[in-house]
Design an enzyme around this catalytic site. Sequence first.
Site: not given
Length: 271
Positions: A126, A139
């Site tokens: 990501s 995250y």
Amino acid sequence: MKPSIDGKVVIITGAARGIGARTAQLFTDHNAIVCVGDIDTPERYLNVTDTASWRRFIADVLDTHGRIDILVNNAGVMPLGAFDTEDDHTTDLVLDVNVRGVINGMRAVLPAMRHAGTGHIVNVASMAGMIPIPGMVSYNASKFAALGASLAARREYAGTGITISAVLPSAVRTELASGVRLGAGLPTVEPDDVARAILRTVRTRAARTSVPRWVGPLWALTDAVVPESVQRAVRDHIDDRRALHSVDSAGRAGYIQRLQRQSADHAAARS
């Protein structure tokens, strides 16, 4: 040149929905033999945090098809909210799925790929693996780790015929981002955009590919030359703290329920 995957055996994790589902469809459309795995797919069950689950899955693929050409490590979870109120079970789930799942997947397919002398692994990380974002501490940590593991493994297996690539999407319009206001200064893409980037790595074998392509290089340059005070001003302007205070709980309720169920199941399996 178009990526040539005609007849290639491709494993895709987290393929029940979102990026994984669209990637599976795209590879199928290009005549690949696609083996999907997901904890929500009973006929092709795969728990990426469990090495025994991986062994069973890989053995089944090899028994059926005789080889593994491509692995797409896509499974991931994304809780949002204040770091100091995140419970331990959720943190464990994030790190085990997003980091250990990637490591488990690479380790599971490497023996077959080394035996064949060829293979390609794509780890879906990501842009949160490069850009820190408030409300996403665990995250962020997991995606920084996934990117680091990808780059290190890429170097370790250089010259073996096996390549490892990381794909780094910005905000994607999937269930993971439900309830969050997208756009407004935050680059946003569709699952199909990410699927096409994953497919493209079969040809380019690039170390990292951001989606959109310009985001990664621009951030690297910005982080290197723009003072933190200026970055902070820009972040304030686009409200980079929206994951802390602007989440629509009703719009995110379905994903939160699924995340809580997975967290509880994962905690029970660990105990």
